[in-house]
Scaffold this active site. Structure first.
Site, PDB file in Angstrom:
ATOM      1  N   HIS A  36       4.115  -0.184  -0.860  1.00 43.76           N
ATOM      2  CA  HIS A  36       5.404   0.014  -1.497  1.00 43.76           C
ATOM      3  C   HIS A  36       6.091   1.259  -0.929  1.00 43.76           C
ATOM      4  CE1 HIS A  36       3.729  -2.802  -4.443  1.00 43.76           C
ATOM      5  NE2 HIS A  36       4.964  -3.016  -4.829  1.00 43.76           N
ATOM      6  N   LYS A  70       7.212   5.205  -5.236  1.00 41.83           N
ATOM      7  CA  LYS A  70       6.435   4.542  -6.295  1.00 41.83           C
ATOM      8  C   LYS A  70       5.357   5.488  -6.810  1.00 41.83           C
ATOM      9  CE  LYS A  70       4.041   0.236  -7.467  1.00 41.83           C
ATOM     10  NZ  LYS A  70       4.869   0.045  -8.669  1.00 41.83           N
TER      11      LYS A  70
END
Length: 270
Positions: A157, A161
């Site tokens: 990600h 995150k």
């Protein structure tokens, strides 16, 4: 068909703005409320202007309770710490509550369970159709392949995150564990560093990568001696999560109190 009145918590974030655009593009949905944290400079502004779709006539508020009073369904992709309060407001108002927040722990699930006596809740780590189809395949493969096949889950990600492994990685791990007839908590291996020893037979491993602006990439790897099978899903646009969340909100509006999953919304739970 009467449009479902939708409220969005955290309406100026990346997911919040994607949700504003998705609601605007959905014929049977209408944005009626949006909130931001107290003191946010966006309080009082029109979320449509911030999302680049023009004025909606809605003003951003800081009182989240107003959302639940005004809406048939409220969508929440914010932070775990705020979830108990939001769940209590959902229970009080009986508005449907769609939760896409990740990083949830036992106390958050308890808050959802309590609220679900009074309202419909859709809790999902990932709102995409593709991911849930992948999860179904993972469960079938795990059931068909014995423990001579090691299972590893790799996810990547964007750099911002804050939780790992991702909620989607956990969802896929739960699918694999279910296929083997075990609980994920008993077999998950979430970290390896230093001299860890040989891999434990039957474990389900997780690895998390972070960098750039990656929306979300997940691979489930089944590895045996001499062969390997991989199932992957790559998300390139947050709009797919927004699309699923709005679909869940519309679906949940007419459902009785209880906790539902995206598989129920998508008709894949059978």
């Amino acid at each position: 068909m009467t449009a479902v009145r939708i409220g969005i918590i955290g309406i100026t974030g990346r997911m919040g703005q994607a949700l504003v655009r998705e609601v605007a593009n959905t014929a049977n949905a209408a944005l009626v409320a949006g909130s931001e944290r107290p003191g946010s400079p966006q309080i009082g502004q029109d979320p449509g202007l911030l999302a680049g779709i023009g004025a909606t006539g809605v003003k951003i508020v800081e009182d989240t309770a107003q959302l639940f009073t005004a809406a048939d369904a409220v969508i929440d992709f914010t932070v775990p710490a705020a979830l108990p309060q939001h769940a209590a407001l959902a229970a009080q108002s009986k508005a449907a509550y769609v939760v896409g927040t990740t990083g949830l722990e036992s106390e958050h699930f308890e808050a959802l369970k309590k609220a679900a006596h009074h309202c419909a809740i859709v809790q999902g780590y990932n709102m995409s159709l593709g991911v849930h189809l992948v999860a179904g395949l993972v469960r079938q493969m795990a059931a068909a392949l014995d423990e001579n096949w090691d299972i590893e889950i790799l996810e990547m990600h964007h750099r911002m995150k804050v939780d790992a492994p991702s909620g989607t990685a956990i969802l896929l791990g739960e699918a694999a564990a279910a296929g083997r007839g075990v609980t994920l908590e008993k077999v998950a291996d979430r970290g390896r560093d230093g001299i860890t020893g040989a891999r434990k037979r039957g474990s389900i491993g997780f690895a998390a990568l972070r960098g750039g602006n990656v929306v979300g990439e997940h691979s489930v790897i089944f590895a045996a001696d001499g062969e390997r099978v991989e199932i992957s899903h790559k998300a390139t646009d947050r709009s797919l999560f927004a699309r699923g969340a709005v679909r869940a909100a519309i679906w949940a509006k007419s459902k009785p109190p209880g906790i539902y999953r995206m598989a129920d919304v998508l008709g894949l739970s059978g």
